[in-house]
Design an enzyme around this catalytic site. Structure first.
Site, PDB file in Angstrom:
ATOM      1  N   HIS A  75       0.861  -1.193   0.000  1.00  0.00           N
ATOM      2  CA  HIS A  75       0.000   0.000   0.000  1.00  0.00           C
ATOM      3  C   HIS A  75       0.893   1.238   0.000  1.00  0.00           C
ATOM      4  O   HIS A  75       1.653   1.451   0.933  1.00  0.00           O
ATOM      5  CB  HIS A  75      -0.923   0.006   1.217  1.00  0.00           C
ATOM      6  N   TYR A 206      -9.371   5.953   7.172  1.00  0.00           N
ATOM      7  CA  TYR A 206      -9.593   6.355   8.572  1.00  0.00           C
ATOM      8  C   TYR A 206     -10.561   7.530   8.546  1.00  0.00           C
ATOM      9  O   TYR A 206     -10.268   8.555   7.927  1.00  0.00           O
ATOM     10  CB  TYR A 206      -8.282   6.811   9.217  1.00  0.00           C
ATOM     11  N   PRO A 298      -4.561   0.989  18.599  1.00  0.00           N
ATOM     12  CA  PRO A 298      -4.280   0.483  17.249  1.00  0.00           C
ATOM     13  C   PRO A 298      -4.330   1.522  16.134  1.00  0.00           C
ATOM     14  O   PRO A 298      -3.973   1.212  14.991  1.00  0.00           O
ATOM     15  CB  PRO A 298      -5.353  -0.592  17.041  1.00  0.00           C
ATOM     16  N   LYS A 302       0.754   0.192  14.988  1.00  0.00           N
ATOM     17  CA  LYS A 302       2.136   0.048  15.437  1.00  0.00           C
ATOM     18  C   LYS A 302       2.422  -1.175  16.321  1.00  0.00           C
ATOM     19  O   LYS A 302       3.585  -1.563  16.476  1.00  0.00           O
ATOM     20  CB  LYS A 302       2.566   1.308  16.221  1.00  0.00           C
ATOM     21  N   TYR A 390       4.101   6.707  10.065  1.00  0.00           N
ATOM     22  CA  TYR A 390       3.212   5.604   9.687  1.00  0.00           C
ATOM     23  C   TYR A 390       3.994   4.461   9.039  1.00  0.00           C
ATOM     24  O   TYR A 390       3.733   3.288   9.311  1.00  0.00           O
ATOM     25  CB  TYR A 390       2.113   6.115   8.738  1.00  0.00           C
TER      26      TYR A 390
HETATM   27  P1  RFL Z   1       0.375 -11.464  21.764  1.00  0.00           P
HETATM   28  O1  RFL Z   1      -0.010 -11.544  20.341  1.00  0.00           O
HETATM   29  O2  RFL Z   1      -0.601 -11.004  22.748  1.00  0.00           O
HETATM   30  O3  RFL Z   1       0.921 -12.899  22.170  1.00  0.00           O
HETATM   31  C1  RFL Z   1       1.198 -13.247  23.511  1.00  0.00           C
HETATM   32  C2  RFL Z   1       1.039 -14.748  23.675  1.00  0.00           C
HETATM   33  O4  RFL Z   1       1.383 -15.111  25.008  1.00  0.00           O
HETATM   34  C3  RFL Z   1       0.442 -16.063  25.481  1.00  0.00           C
HETATM   35  N1  RFL Z   1       0.419 -16.021  26.971  1.00  0.00           N
HETATM   36  C4  RFL Z   1       0.977 -16.948  27.747  1.00  0.00           C
HETATM   37  N2  RFL Z   1       1.659 -18.059  27.476  1.00  0.00           N
HETATM   38  C5  RFL Z   1       2.094 -18.810  28.530  1.00  0.00           C
HETATM   39  N3  RFL Z   1       1.845 -18.485  29.820  1.00  0.00           N
HETATM   40  C6  RFL Z   1       1.162 -17.373  30.146  1.00  0.00           C
HETATM   41  N4  RFL Z   1       0.919 -17.056  31.421  1.00  0.00           N
HETATM   42  C7  RFL Z   1       0.706 -16.549  29.094  1.00  0.00           C
HETATM   43  N5  RFL Z   1      -0.002 -15.390  29.028  1.00  0.00           N
HETATM   44  C8  RFL Z   1      -0.168 -15.083  27.744  1.00  0.00           C
HETATM   45  C9  RFL Z   1      -0.869 -15.625  24.838  1.00  0.00           C
HETATM   46  O5  RFL Z   1      -1.815 -16.694  24.790  1.00  0.00           O
HETATM   47  C10 RFL Z   1      -0.390 -15.190  23.451  1.00  0.00           C
HETATM   48  O6  RFL Z   1      -0.428 -16.258  22.530  1.00  0.00           O
HETATM   49  O7  RFL Z   1       1.679 -10.521  21.952  1.00  0.00           O
HETATM   50  P2  RFL Z   1       2.907 -10.226  20.968  1.00  0.00           P
HETATM   51  O8  RFL Z   1       3.489 -11.512  20.432  1.00  0.00           O
HETATM   52  O9  RFL Z   1       3.763  -9.281  21.704  1.00  0.00           O
HETATM   53  O10 RFL Z   1       2.282  -9.483  19.696  1.00  0.00           O
HETATM   54  C11 RFL Z   1       1.720  -8.199  19.811  1.00  0.00           C
HETATM   55  C12 RFL Z   1       0.600  -8.014  18.794  1.00  0.00           C
HETATM   56  O11 RFL Z   1      -0.284  -9.098  18.887  1.00  0.00           O
HETATM   57  C13 RFL Z   1      -0.159  -6.684  18.990  1.00  0.00           C
HETATM   58  O12 RFL Z   1       0.734  -5.648  19.329  1.00  0.00           O
HETATM   59  C14 RFL Z   1      -0.930  -6.267  17.731  1.00  0.00           C
HETATM   60  O13 RFL Z   1      -1.959  -7.172  17.445  1.00  0.00           O
HETATM   61  C15 RFL Z   1      -1.528  -4.866  17.898  1.00  0.00           C
HETATM   62  N6  RFL Z   1      -2.369  -4.442  16.767  1.00  0.00           N
HETATM   63  C16 RFL Z   1      -1.804  -3.949  15.600  1.00  0.00           C
HETATM   64  N7  RFL Z   1      -0.465  -3.894  15.457  1.00  0.00           N
HETATM   65  C17 RFL Z   1       0.102  -3.465  14.276  1.00  0.00           C
HETATM   66  O14 RFL Z   1       1.346  -3.429  14.179  1.00  0.00           O
HETATM   67  N8  RFL Z   1      -0.675  -3.101  13.185  1.00  0.00           N
HETATM   68  C18 RFL Z   1      -2.026  -3.134  13.241  1.00  0.00           C
HETATM   69  O15 RFL Z   1      -2.670  -2.866  12.235  1.00  0.00           O
HETATM   70  C19 RFL Z   1      -2.655  -3.542  14.493  1.00  0.00           C
HETATM   71  N9  RFL Z   1      -3.980  -3.609  14.611  1.00  0.00           N
HETATM   72  C20 RFL Z   1      -3.760  -4.507  16.865  1.00  0.00           C
HETATM   73  C21 RFL Z   1      -4.556  -4.063  15.762  1.00  0.00           C
HETATM   74  C22 RFL Z   1      -4.372  -5.007  18.014  1.00  0.00           C
HETATM   75  C23 RFL Z   1      -5.756  -5.042  18.088  1.00  0.00           C
HETATM   76  N10 RFL Z   1      -6.331  -5.583  19.274  1.00  0.00           N
HETATM   77  C24 RFL Z   1      -7.258  -6.623  19.262  1.00  0.00           C
HETATM   78  C25 RFL Z   1      -5.765  -5.209  20.539  1.00  0.00           C
HETATM   79  C26 RFL Z   1      -5.921  -4.106  15.837  1.00  0.00           C
HETATM   80  C27 RFL Z   1      -6.541  -4.559  17.010  1.00  0.00           C
HETATM   81  C28 RFL Z   1      -8.034  -4.516  17.050  1.00  0.00           C
HETATM   82  C1  PHB Z   2      -6.374  -3.787  10.662  1.00  0.00           C
HETATM   83  O1  PHB Z   2      -6.481  -4.029   9.437  1.00  0.00           O
HETATM   84  O2  PHB Z   2      -6.713  -4.609  11.512  1.00  0.00           O
HETATM   85  C2  PHB Z   2      -5.850  -2.467  11.088  1.00  0.00           C
HETATM   86  C3  PHB Z   2      -5.301  -1.608  10.146  1.00  0.00           C
HETATM   87  C4  PHB Z   2      -4.818  -0.371  10.536  1.00  0.00           C
HETATM   88  C5  PHB Z   2      -4.903   0.003  11.864  1.00  0.00           C
HETATM   89  C6  PHB Z   2      -5.450  -0.845  12.799  1.00  0.00           C
HETATM   90  C7  PHB Z   2      -5.931  -2.095  12.419  1.00  0.00           C
HETATM   91  O3  PHB Z   2      -4.460   1.241  12.209  1.00  0.00           O
END
Ligand code: RFL
Ligand code: PHB
Length: 395
Positions: A75, A206, A298, A302, A390
């Protein structure tokens, strides 16, 4: 009790833990991953969608990017709609760089597949994971334990990587006097919906609207991801697909709204929005990485990218240690990560403040937000600052 020995114990099989394990494996370093949930459960969590070029480069280095390059979508820009008018932020023209749209679920799937190929152990459904000693004060190794399929197991490792997310056990194991946390909870959440429908716009959109923020994102030409700003009191059960689509339409400009194609949801969930940082990120032989150490709202896309940049620094530090006997990378890990983390925290907070409705705030806040938007959308210099953040700041 059975004792398992490894060089690096990794807690958590999210993207941070799996990527760390893979990079260490490529350098000939052993690891054990312990994960609380099942693999299916980890893959069922729908989260991030936008990868910075630096994250893609790291996945290349880890040898797990074949599908990403075949199916991920480059993108070169995204859109911001304000007062019913769409404005394009041309990332390529502004900073000469782009992002890649490829779901976190797919990144995780690719990493799990690679992990399986390495033959190194991953214990899913590991209960009662406990860190018994990681102080490193006596030069001793890490001691940890868990229960797998009813069997208590002891783990001895040189180091432990806390990749277990915001609610994990690793950060919680640190004595309170050794850690400082900074936190801001926003007065709203995001309700997300995934559907097998073509995206409404060619790029991410957005939208700032009186009824609340919305985001139109995607996973592929046939799969869309949409988000709505909702009050923290909202329950996902109260949102039928029809209600979601109606609300989304009401927040889009009329032309976009009329071209929205709706369909049955594959997933719907509400996530609260939070800014959070724990300092430092190292405690003796324990190193925190990803959401275990910091959370961003989110809006700036990042979170996953920050997790990847932590893992980049941490894998290099472990490799230096095991291959060259150097402590320098380990000693600088926390400060290197935090310098980048705070800039991403600032950007994510700024994007969130810019695009959401803050009904409870004093009226002046609205006027200041409006002025900030007017300035951004009329100034190429301001847009360049947005674009630079970004696409991801340099390492
Ligand atoms: P995770 O993915 O939470 O994984 C942690 C793992 O640890 C396990 N765990 C345990 N295991 C053993 N013993 C325990 N006591 C434990 N406690 C927990 C869990 O089951 C899990 O499997 O952390 P990690 O690896 O640091 O990854 C981080 C990312 O997942 C997170 O930062 C992103 O998803 C955030 N995020 C976004 N990030 C981006 O870079 N670009 C995006 O577009 C973006 N969109 C988003 C997002 C997060 C969102 N939510 C749901 C918060 C959109 C949303 C809606
Ligand atoms: C997503 O596609 O889940 C997404 C994209 C951009 C964001 C947050 C979430 O800023």
């Amino acid at each position: 009790m059975k004792t398992h020995r490894t060089q690096v114990l990794i807690v958590g099989a999210g993207p941070a833990g799996l990527l760390l394990g893979q990079l260490l494996h490529r350098a000939g370093i052993d690891s054990l991953i312990v994960e609380r949930s099942s693999g299916e459960h980890v893959l069922a969590r729908i989260r991030a969608g936008v990868l910075e070029a630096g994250t893609v480069a790291l996945l290349d280095e880890a040898g797990v990017s074949a599908r990403l390059h075949a199916q991920g979508q480059p993108h070169h820009g995204f859109e911001m709609a304000v007062a019913g008018v769409r404005h394009r932020i041309d990332l390529q023209a502004l900073v000469g760089r782009s992002v890649t749209v490829y779901g976190q679920t797919e990144v995780t799937r690719d990493l799990m597949e690679a992990r399986l190929q390495t033959g190194r152990p991953t214990w899913f459904e590991a209960a009662q994971v406990r860190l018994d000693d990681f102080s490193g004060s006596s030069g001793a190794q890490v001691r940890a334990s868990c229960v797998v399929q009813g069997e208590a197991r002891e783990i001895v490792a040189d180091f432990v990587a806390g990749c277990d997310g915001y609610h994990g056990v690793c950060r919680a194991s640190v004595p309170p006097q050794a850690i400082h946390t900074y936190e801001k909870v926003y007065p709203f959440g995001w309700l997300g919906l995934l559907s097998n429908t073509p995206p409404v716009a060619p790029e991410l959109l957005y939208t700032r609207h009186e009824r609340g923020f919305s985001l139109c994102s995607m996973r592929s030409p046939t799969r869309s991801r949409y988000y709505l700003q909702v009050a923290l009191t909202e329950k996902v059960e109260d949102w039928s697909d029809q209600r979601f689509w109606d609300e989304l339409r009401s927040r889009l400009d009329p032309e976009t709204a009329s071209s929205l194609i709706t369909g049955a949801s594959l997933e719907k969930s509400i996530a609260p929005l939070r800014s959070f940082v724990a300092e430092p990120m190292r405690f003796g032989r324990l190193f925190l990485a990803g959401d275990a150490a910091h959370i961003v709202p989110p809006t700036g896309a990042k979170g996953l990218n920050l997790a990847a940049s932590d893992v980049r620094y941490l894998s290099q530090a472990f490799i230096e240690h095991f291959q060259e006997g150097s402590h320098a990378g380990l000693d600088h890990y926390s400060s290197r990560c935090l310098a980048r983390v705070w800039k991403a925290e600032r950007f994510s907070w700024w994007m969130t403040s810019l695009m959401h409705n803050f009904d409870q705030e004093p009226e002046i806040q609205r006027k200041l937000q409006q002025a900030e938007l007017d300035y951004l959308l009329s100034s190429e210099a301001a847009q360049r600052v947005l674009a630079e953040n970004y696409v991801g700041l340099p390492f």
